[in-house]
Motif scaffolding. Structure first.
Motif, PDB file in Angstrom:
ATOM      1  N   LYS A   9       0.784  -1.095  -0.061  1.00  0.00           N
ATOM      2  CA  LYS A   9      -0.183   0.164  -0.063  1.00  0.00           C
ATOM      3  C   LYS A   9       0.704   1.274   0.065  1.00  0.00           C
ATOM      4  O   LYS A   9       2.063   1.224   0.185  1.00  0.00           O
ATOM      5  N   ALA A  10       0.208   2.422  -0.394  1.00  0.00           N
ATOM      6  CA  ALA A  10       1.005   3.667  -0.678  1.00  0.00           C
ATOM      7  C   ALA A  10       0.188   4.622   0.131  1.00  0.00           C
ATOM      8  O   ALA A  10      -1.038   4.921  -0.002  1.00  0.00           O
ATOM      9  N   ARG A  12       4.161  13.522  -2.354  1.00  0.00           N
ATOM     10  CA  ARG A  12       2.725  13.771  -2.859  1.00  0.00           C
ATOM     11  C   ARG A  12       2.710  13.657  -4.444  1.00  0.00           C
ATOM     12  O   ARG A  12       1.496  13.498  -4.873  1.00  0.00           O
ATOM     13  N   GLU A  13       3.965  14.196  -5.085  1.00  0.00           N
ATOM     14  CA  GLU A  13       3.801  14.222  -6.644  1.00  0.00           C
ATOM     15  C   GLU A  13       3.688  12.782  -6.994  1.00  0.00           C
ATOM     16  O   GLU A  13       3.089  12.732  -8.103  1.00  0.00           O
ATOM     17  N   ALA A  14       4.441  11.811  -6.601  1.00  0.00           N
ATOM     18  CA  ALA A  14       4.484  10.757  -7.142  1.00  0.00           C
ATOM     19  C   ALA A  14       3.073   9.963  -6.629  1.00  0.00           C
ATOM     20  O   ALA A  14       2.696   9.225  -7.542  1.00  0.00           O
ATOM     21  N   PHE A  15       2.520  10.315  -5.600  1.00  0.00           N
ATOM     22  CA  PHE A  15       1.321   9.631  -5.288  1.00  0.00           C
ATOM     23  C   PHE A  15       0.234  10.036  -6.383  1.00  0.00           C
ATOM     24  O   PHE A  15      -0.638   9.105  -6.719  1.00  0.00           O
ATOM     25  N   VAL A  21      -3.636   3.670  -0.645  1.00  0.00           N
ATOM     26  CA  VAL A  21      -4.363   2.930  -1.789  1.00  0.00           C
ATOM     27  C   VAL A  21      -3.318   1.719  -1.867  1.00  0.00           C
ATOM     28  O   VAL A  21      -2.039   1.503  -1.537  1.00  0.00           O
ATOM     29  N   PRO A  22      -3.794   0.594  -2.451  1.00  0.00           N
ATOM     30  CA  PRO A  22      -3.265  -0.634  -2.597  1.00  0.00           C
ATOM     31  C   PRO A  22      -2.247  -0.441  -3.790  1.00  0.00           C
ATOM     32  O   PRO A  22      -2.651   0.442  -4.918  1.00  0.00           O
ATOM     33  N   VAL A  23      -1.183  -0.931  -3.808  1.00  0.00           N
ATOM     34  CA  VAL A  23       0.024  -0.818  -5.035  1.00  0.00           C
ATOM     35  C   VAL A  23       0.699  -1.984  -5.120  1.00  0.00           C
ATOM     36  O   VAL A  23       0.614  -2.847  -4.338  1.00  0.00           O
ATOM     37  N   HIS A  65       4.731  -1.121   2.875  1.00  0.00           N
ATOM     38  CA  HIS A  65       4.068   0.141   2.990  1.00  0.00           C
ATOM     39  C   HIS A  65       5.092   1.009   2.426  1.00  0.00           C
ATOM     40  O   HIS A  65       6.134   1.385   2.969  1.00  0.00           O
ATOM     41  N   LEU A  66       4.624   1.576   1.449  1.00  0.00           N
ATOM     42  CA  LEU A  66       5.540   2.874   0.596  1.00  0.00           C
ATOM     43  C   LEU A  66       4.984   4.197   0.847  1.00  0.00           C
ATOM     44  O   LEU A  66       3.743   4.579   0.922  1.00  0.00           O
TER      45      LEU A  66
END
Length: 268
Positions: free
Chosen positions: A14-15, A85-88, A99-101, A80-81
């Motif tokens: 998740k992230a 903010r920009e990458a998300f 969110v799941p990743v 857990h990553l």
């Protein structure tokens, strides 16, 4: 056992996201990358800085983003990553918060340029710590020798992403031999004892470039005052801070010699 995510192996997790506010994280980089696409890993995957400088491809509901491993998230369990903010925002709606990743370490990512070296503030002929950047894959080892010597000294990785020779290697300039986790090995010469200065070489970790060159300074300004500061993991909900890492005391006659060479993170 703590270890960076293995190259090419896809993992589920998740992230969440945070903002380093331009700082370079626990990996002690001079600044966050210009594109602000970075990630903090939990202790088991940060692995005492062994993951620093590697890259992950992270896939979420909206797509995939490539991020630089730059920081540690002390409270994050495996998988857990904590993305920038920009990458998300590249992979999910930030309103969701978590969110799941899926993610995987990238083998031999495209390099942003030749290797750079930064000798830590407080370094001297008696105590040397050097940081290597732009290496693409995580590093396996760093060795240093005084120019003109045939003896390589193995440097020990520190959890703040510097490589330390605790009793020093002399006044420099130095040759630095770098080996990554995929077996690429290169040597750069002429690294000067110039604490706090980023020295850019002409040596690429892979994909072309010479293997022994003269590093030259970039426009990067040395870090003032807190000469021995290094980042340390922060507790949840407070800014990632810094504490002192104390080098061995220099000799009274020790003068660095430059010889001819080389967020506040939202709780999501």
């Amino acid at each position: 056992m703590a270890a960076p995510p293995p190259a090419g192996v896809t993992r589920q997790g998740k992230a969440t996201f945070y903002d380093s506010k331009g700082a370079g994280g626990n990996c002690s980089l001079p600044a966050a990358p210009a594109d602000r696409l970075y990630v903090a890993l939990g202790p088991s995957e940060y692995a005492a800085a062994a993951a620093c400088g590697g890259h992950l491809d992270v896939t979420g509901p909206r797509g995939t983003v490539r991020v630089l491993v730059m920081d540690q998230c002390p409270e994050c369990p495996p998988g857990h990553l904590d993305l920038s903010r920009e990458a998300f925002a590249r992979i999910a709606d930030p309103v969701k918060g978590v969110v799941p990743v899926s993610y995987r370490a990238v083998p031999d990512p495209k390099l942003s340029g030749p290797l750079t070296f930064r000798v830590k503030e407080g370094s001297s002929r008696w105590w040397l710590a050097v940081q290597v950047a732009r290496h693409g894959n995580p590093l396996r080892s760093v060795e240093v020798r005084q120019s003109g010597s045939s003896t390589w000294r193995s440097a020990a990785r520190q959890d703040y992403n510097y490589w330390l020779v605790a009793d020093g290697v002399g006044t420099g300039p130095y040759a630095v031999r770098v080996t990554d986790t995929r077996g690429h090995r290169v040597t750069a010469g002429g690294v000067r004892l110039a604490p706090g200065e980023v020295q850019r070489s002409d040596v690429r970790m892979y994909g072309g470039g010479t293997n022994a060159t003269r590093p030259r300074p970039t426009a990067t300004r040395p870090t003032p005052a807190a000469s021995s500061a290094r980042p340390s993991p922060r507790p949840s909900g407070s800014p990632r801070g810094s504490v002192a890492a104390t080098p061995a005391a220099p000799s009274a006659g020790d003068v660095p010699v430059a010889l001819d060479a080389a967020p506040e993170r939202p709780s999501c």
